[in-house]
Each structure stands twice: as structure tokens, then as C-alpha cells.
Motif scaffolding. Structure first.
Motif, short mmCIF file in Angstrom:
data_model
loop_
_atom_site.label_atom_id
_atom_site.label_comp_id
_atom_site.label_asym_id
_atom_site.label_seq_id
_atom_site.Cartn_x
_atom_site.Cartn_y
_atom_site.Cartn_z
N ARG A 42 0.83 -1.21 0.00
CA ARG A 42 0.00 0.00 0.00
C ARG A 42 0.87 1.26 0.00
N ILE A 43 1.92 1.24 0.80
CA ILE A 43 2.81 2.41 0.87
C ILE A 43 3.48 2.64 -0.49
N ASN A 44 3.90 1.57 -1.14
CA ASN A 44 4.51 1.71 -2.47
C ASN A 44 3.49 2.25 -3.48
N THR A 45 2.26 1.75 -3.39
CA THR A 45 1.21 2.21 -4.32
C THR A 45 0.91 3.69 -4.10
N ILE A 46 0.82 4.10 -2.83
CA ILE A 46 0.56 5.50 -2.52
C ILE A 46 1.70 6.38 -3.06
N SER A 47 2.93 5.93 -2.89
CA SER A 47 4.09 6.70 -3.37
C SER A 47 4.03 6.86 -4.88
N GLU A 48 3.67 5.77 -5.56
CA GLU A 48 3.59 5.83 -7.04
C GLU A 48 2.47 6.77 -7.48
N LYS A 49 1.31 6.67 -6.80
CA LYS A 49 0.19 7.55 -7.15
C LYS A 49 0.55 9.02 -6.90
N ALA A 50 1.21 9.29 -5.77
CA ALA A 50 1.59 10.66 -5.44
C ALA A 50 2.59 11.20 -6.47
N ALA A 51 3.55 10.36 -6.88
CA ALA A 51 4.54 10.79 -7.88
C ALA A 51 3.87 11.10 -9.20
N LYS A 52 2.90 10.24 -9.59
CA LYS A 52 2.18 10.47 -10.85
C LYS A 52 1.34 11.74 -10.76
N GLU A 53 0.71 11.94 -9.59
CA GLU A 53 -0.11 13.15 -9.39
C GLU A 53 0.74 14.41 -9.53
N LYS A 54 1.94 14.38 -8.94
CA LYS A 54 2.83 15.54 -9.03
C LYS A 54 3.26 15.79 -10.47
N GLN A 55 3.52 14.69 -11.21
CA GLN A 55 3.91 14.83 -12.61
C GLN A 55 2.77 15.43 -13.43
#
Length: 688
Positions: free
Chosen positions: A36-49
Motif C-alpha cells: 500500500r505504501i509503495n502504491t501511494i508513493s507511485e500515485k503521489a509521484a504520478k499526481e505531481k507529474q
């Protein structure tokens, strides 16, 4: 195999099966949380991009600017939500990882109503749920876990939000386990029969204190879960677990006030830096951050006071004298310091004195100083503008006859050092004022801080709890200073009045007088030393205290006492004791009566002398070392050697009795007492 053995084997298999299942669920939780933490990190990175790609900055009109700001706010909110979700998952992951090492240490079976089936609750160092409703393991600090620590099978209770909940405790089971392997279990009721406690006490000590969560006893639990009172005082004999109780109390407060209590709002005062390092892993092992852990000298530095050394003879009467004198004190020119900025005098002593004379109708104190500081800041602004005109060095300065806000801000920024000195009351010569009042050439740190507080209101109102360990080693003046400086805080103080080893420290009666109404708890059971060692140090206590004390340790090795007829015999026997201790497990402390004695023993032993532990040094992880009494407070060792237990080091007076009691009571299993010549008479006579 008889029926009883078969039943025990069946119960063991059932308990092992439950442990295996629980450990498996925890492993699955760990994997799920990490994913879940990895998924959240990936989603947050995509959101920032996506934000960087799609955001268009448009400030052409007020409407366009408003829309841009709204976009900013929405994106910021989205990122904040990701952070909140990730922090929550990380916090739960930390709890799960701790539980994977030992999922729980106890189980209670509780019946709430006769019409309902009893319910099982497994208690661990942290709490986790399989879902929002079903607890896999409950935290040892949760209200329902109180039934385990009450140590009363049958009718008992726990407290939730001040309300008592009555239950029937049908089973109180303790476990000895690690990860997913069960070694044994015990069904227990009272402390003296507590196999887990005895097993814990039997283990060798290391250079770090460990949490006692699984073995908290009933009298200790009463302190840990005490109501949130203004002042809590714990008076416990040596080895009664005072420091452990203090740390568990801090962890309990953090748990109960999870949403509004931060570690930086809690101060823990320890008596020496060695002890601070000894306890620094207890709270992190429970998933809590350490509070601000300081010594008295650290506090002096926090208060920006002159450091006059670790021990101060500050007297309560002198603090009272200072407070009374301020009511009629008139400040002199030499009581002030000039305010400087980059080598230039912004305000002279004379200018400050003149400003203060205009406040003659106000009593010298906090209100007087705050008004004076405001007046000095205004005088400084006017003078700085005049200095700039006269020097004509600042051609870019916007000079007007009537300075506006912009001009005032420029002056404040450019001459920040001077205005900071004024706001910090650095224009006061605290040392001179205090010496003038007391008729002395210098102040102690306590007197300096006390006077500064009375004059300026200095203090920290944001601190909510102050914990003072070894309170018997503080003077009344130091305690008065701490109470005033942390004026909004609640206090918890722990100590043993018979371990007061310095002249002039506060008695427990004085502590009660200084703090007024206190909630007081005695701790009279020694969990540290063998009965043989406990008998030696409790002989040094007054009779009314001695007859109420007890040890729960199993019988051990008889202490050794040696009176040596010659120097050669003394050195030979000391070497032999140290050599034997080096072959033993755990830590052995050679506790010398004072620094001079320690240096003498180092010289006698030469190259064979064990290492010396000095202030600010950590304990070794094992072996033998030399140390003095002021550094052993709160510590415990598998073995203790007293190399100088003679009448010269320990004459028959109160302080010597306290020093000997303190040194002897550090020993858990092995105690050797040695003297060149006769042994001190304190070892033979019981205190009256």
C-alpha cells in the motif's frame, strides 16, 4: 502420560496454533501495508507529474488569478491526502513489525455479562486490528488491558473515560514466545508467583535498559495508570522499578493523548548523562519517541544561564530573599549592559537607566521590564535613524521625518541584533543585580535563572509534563526554579530519600511543602537484588521502612566481605575479584567511594585496571569497569565490587549510610565488599 499432562499438551498445541495463525496474519498485514505504501508513493509521484504537466499559471486578471489559486489549493489538498494516508500506513507498519518479534505476551478471558460467552483478549507491546472492529492484539496501555495488570482473577474492573467497567476475569495467562514459536505459558494471579517476572529478573543485564511491559506489577501499574494529576510523587526503595515505571508512564501518557501530546512537550530530567544513554531505547522499543531528556546542566544551557558546574549549593532562603528584595529594588546604571550592533553602541547604560527612571511608579519585575523593553525599542529606532543621518553612510535608505511601516521594518531587519538583545532582556546584568541583593561576588545557576524569571517572566509555558528522576538529588532551590520555569506543566517526581548522597538536597517533606498537594505512591518491593543482597542494603534503612520491604528474587549467592590485614593482601584479593568477575556474564561495576579512591585503585592495579566510566560516557556492553556513586543512580549490574568499604570512606553518618545503600543496591546477583583494614561499622549495625 496422565490426564493432567495430556490436558496441558492439548492446551499447548492450541496456543501454538493460535500463535502461528496470529503471526501469519501479521506477516500478511506487513506485506499488504508495504504494498500500500509503495502504491501511494507511485500515485503521489504520478499526481505531481500530472500537476507539472497540466498546471497553467495565469495571473492576467483577478478572475484568472483566483482560478489559479483554486487549482493550487486543490492540488495541495490532494498531495496532503496522500501524505496522511502514507503516514497512517507507515505508523501501522511500525506496530506490525514490532509485533512480529513477539505478537503478544498475555491473554485475558473476560465475561462481561452472564448471558454472554467470555471473550479472549491478547495483549502485546502494540495494538493492531484485522479490521475496524476486531482486535488481533490489544495495546498494553488500552483500558481493557488493566484487567491483566490488576492481578486479580474473578471479579475485577477496568476504567474507560473515568467510568468503571466491572468484569469477571476467568483466565490470566502469560506467554514466553518469540516470533511464531511458543516456549511456555503460565496461568498466574499474583506478583510473587509471576514466572515471567522471575524469568526476566534472571536474565543478564546489558548496557541498555529494556521495557518491563510484560512484567509490570500491580503497585507499579497504579503509578503508570494514575489519573492525570498536577503533581505525582513516587517514593520507592532501591530496585523497585521507579525508572521503568517512569518510562512506562510516559508511554501511557502518549497513548492516552495521542492526538495532542508531542514528545517536545515532555521533559525528562535525569541525574547524569550515563543514565540518559542507558534508558534511550526503552520508549523507541515501545514505538514512542523519546521526550527531551536533559540533565540539570542541560537545563541551565536551555535557560541561557551561566553554567556554574554540576552541583550547586543554592539555598531556598536566598531565592526567597531575591524575591522579597525586588519589591523595593531600584536599578542602578551598572545593573545594565549596553545594547550593541556590529561593534556600535545603540543604547548606552546611561540611556537605559534614564528610560527606566521614567517608570518609577511601577514595582521592579516582569511588568516593569516588559514596558521598559518596549520603550527601549522605540528609543533605539529613533537613535538608529539619527545615526544614519549623521553618518550619511546609507544613501539608499528611505529617510523621512515620519517613518512608515516599511521604514520601521527596514530598521528592524538591518539592526536585528540590537532589537533581539532588547527583546531578550540582554540589557540586564543579572549577575550584578543578584550579587547586589545577596551581598555576594557570584550567583549559582539556580539563583541566576530565578532572578531572570522574576524580572522578565522567562519560562516555557508550552511544556506539559516535567518528569524528574532521582528527585532526592535536587536542592529545594533547583526544584523551585524548575516549577516556576515550567509554570504550565504537570510534574512527576521519582526518588528514594535514602539515596540522597549530597549535602543540602531536598527531603521528601520539603518536596511536599514546595509542590503542595501531591498524589503519592510508595514502591516497597525490590525486583532487582537477590534476597541476600537485599538484606544487606535494607539493614541501612530505618526500622519502619525496613520491615515493610521485600524482595521477589530467588535465593542467590551469599555476598563476600573481606577485611584485609595488609596492602599486599588487599591488592591480591581485589585483583582476584576482578579476574573472577571478568569470567561472568553481564556487567560488573567496581563502585569506588569517590574520584580520589578511583584514581588510587587505578594506580594500585596498573595495567590490570578495568576501564573507567566517566561523565558523558556510555556503559560497555559487558565486562568489568570502574565508576563512582554519582554515576550509578538508576543503574543496575549483575555484579558489584565495593573496593573501599572502610571507616574512612564510609564513616557512621547519614550521608555515608546513603552512599553505601546506593552502591550495594546496584547489585543483582553478586556482591563483594572489600576493605584495606577494617570494614565500615555501617555493615554491622542496623539503622534505628
Amino acid at each position: 502420560m496422565n490426564a493432567q499432562d495430556k490436558l496441558q499438551e492439548k492446551i499447548f498445541e492450541e496456543e501454538q496454533a493460535h500463535l502461528t495463525q496470529t503471526h501469519g496474519k501479521l506477516r500478511a498485514m506487513k506485506e499488504e501495508l508495504e504494498e500500500r505504501i509503495n502504491t501511494i508513493s507511485e500515485k503521489a509521484a504520478k499526481e505531481k507529474q500530472d500537476i507539472r504537466s497540466n498546471l497553467s499559471l495565469n495571473f492576467d486578471s483577478d478572475t484568472d488569478s483566483m482560478e489559479t489559486y483554486i487549482e493550487f489549493e486543490a492540488m495541495s489538498h490532494s498531495i496532503t491526502q496522500y501524505n496522511i494516508e502514507q503516514d497512517a500506513a507507515a505508523e501501522k507498519l511500525g506496530r506490525v513489525k514490532r509485533l512480529l518479534k513477539a505478537p503478544y505476551f498475555a491473554r485475558v478471558k473476560l465475561q462481561f455479562d452472564l448471558s454472554e460467552e467470555p471473550e479472549d483478549y491478547y495483549i502485546g507491546s502494540a495494538g493492531v486490528s484485522e479490521n475496524a472492529f476486531e482486535h488481533l492484539v490489544i495495546d498494553w496501555r488500552s483500558p481493557i488491558a488493566e484487567t491483566y495488570y490488576n492481578q486479580e482473577n474473578g471479579k475485577t474492573f477496568y476504567t474507560v473515560n473515568g467510568k468503571k467497567v466491572d468484569v469477571d476475569l476467568q483466565l490470566r495467562r502469560q506467554y514466553n514466545l518469540e516470533e511464531d514459536k511458543l516456549f511456555s505459558f503460565f496461568d498466574t494471579q499474583v506478583a510473587i508467583e509471576d514466572p515471567m517476572l522471575l524469568q526476566s529478573l534472571a536474565s543478564s543485564r546489558t548496557d541498555k535498559m529494556k521495557a518491563i511491559t510484560a512484567t509490570i506489577q500491580k503497585e507499579q501499574n497504579a503509578v503508570i495508570r494514575c489519573a492525570d494529576v498536577p503533581v505525582l510523587l513516587v517514593n520507592g526503595i532501591a530496585g523497585s522499578g521507579k525508572t521503568s515505571v517512569l518510562l512506562q508512564r510516559i508511554a501511557y501518557l502518549f497513548y492516552c493523548q495521542r492526538e495532542n501530546l508531542r514528545p517536545d512537550q515532555v521533559y525528562l530530567l535525569t541525574i547524569n548523562p550515563v543514565f540518559r544513554q542507558y534508558i534511550d531505547q526503552v520508549l523507541p522499543d515501545l514505538g514512542e519517541e523519546n521526550p527531551r531528556t536533559i540533565t540539570w546542566r542541560d537545563f541551565v544551557h536551555i535557560a541561557n544561564a551561566p553554567d556554574k558546574g554540576p552541583y550547586e549549593p543554592a539555598a531556598e532562603a536566598d531565592l526567597v530573599k531575591i524575591e522579597r528584595a525586588l519589591k523595593s529594588l531600584r536599578l542602578e546604571e551598572e545593573d545594565f549592559r549596553p545594547v550593541m550592533q556590529k561593534g556600535r553602541c545603540v543604547l548606552s547604560r546611561r540611556e537605559i537607566r534614564r528610560a527606566s527612571e521614567g517608570l518609577g511608579g511601577i514595582e521592579t519585575g516582569e511588568r516593569f521590564m516588559n514596558i521598559l523593553a518596549d520603550r527601549l525599542a522605540e528609543i533605539a529606532r529613533v537613535k538608529i535613524r539619527r545615526m544614519e543621518r549623521d553618518d550619511k553612510e546609507n544613501d539608499d535608505a528611505e529617510m523621512t521625518d515620519e517613518p512608515g511601516v516599511r521604514e520601521q521594518n527596514r530598521i528592524k531587519n538591518q539592526y536585528g541584533g540590537a532589537f533581539s538583545a532588547i527583546s531578550r532582556f540582554a540589557f540586564l546584568d543579572i549577575e550584578r543585580i543578584g550579587c547586589r541583593i545577596l551581598g555576594r561576588k557570584k550567583l549559582t545557576s539556580a539563583e541566576w535563572i530565578w532572578l531572570k524569571m522574576l524580572l522578565t517572566g522567562m519560562g516555557d509555558k508550552n511544556v506539559r509534563y516535567v518528569m524528574i528522576d532521582e528527585v532526592q538529588d535536587y536542592t529545594a532551590a533547583q526544584l523551585m526554579v524548575l516549577r516556576r520555569y515550567f509554570g504550565s506543566a504537570k510534574f512527576m517526581m521519582l526518588g528514594d530519600e535514602f539515596q540522597a548522597i549530597r549535602q543540602g538536597t531536598a527531603s521528601f517533606d520539603k518536596i511536599r511543602e514546595l509542590f503542595g498537594e501531591v498524589a503519592e505512591f510508595p514502591l516497597l518491593t525490590s525486583y532487582r537484588s537477590s534476597p541476600e543482597i537485599t538484606e544487606i542494603f535494607t539493614r541501612l534503612l530505618p526500622r519502619e521502612k525496613r520491615i515493610r520491604t521485600a524482595s521477589v528474587q530467588r535465593p542467590g549467592t551469599a555476598p563476600v566481605k573481606m577485611a584485609c590485614a595488609s596492602r599486599d593482601e588487599y591488592v591480591m584479593r581485589l585483583r582476584s575479584l576482578i579476574s573472577a568477575a571478568e569470567q561472568e556474564k553481564g556487567l560488573t561495576a567496581v563502585i569506588c567511594g569517590n574520584r580520589r579512591s578511583l584514581e588510587r585503585i587505578v594506580e594500585l592495579l596498573g595495567e590490570d585496571a578495568p576501564p573507567v566510566i566517566r561523565r558523558n560516557q556510555a556503559l560497555p556492553s559487558g565486562g568489568v569497569f570502574l565508576i563512582t556513586p554519582e554515576l550509578v543512580k538508576g543503574l543496575e549490574f549483575d555484579g558489584v565490587i565495593l573496593p573501599d568499604a572502610d571507616p574512612q570512606m564510609y564513616p557512621e553518618d547519614t550521608l555515608s549510610r546513603h552512599r553505601l545503600y546506593t552502591a550495594v543496591s546496584r547489585a543483582i546477583r553478586r556482591l563483594s565488599i572489600l576493605a584495606e583494614g577494617n570494614l565500615t561499622g555501617l555493615l554491622e549495625k542496623k539503622a534505628e
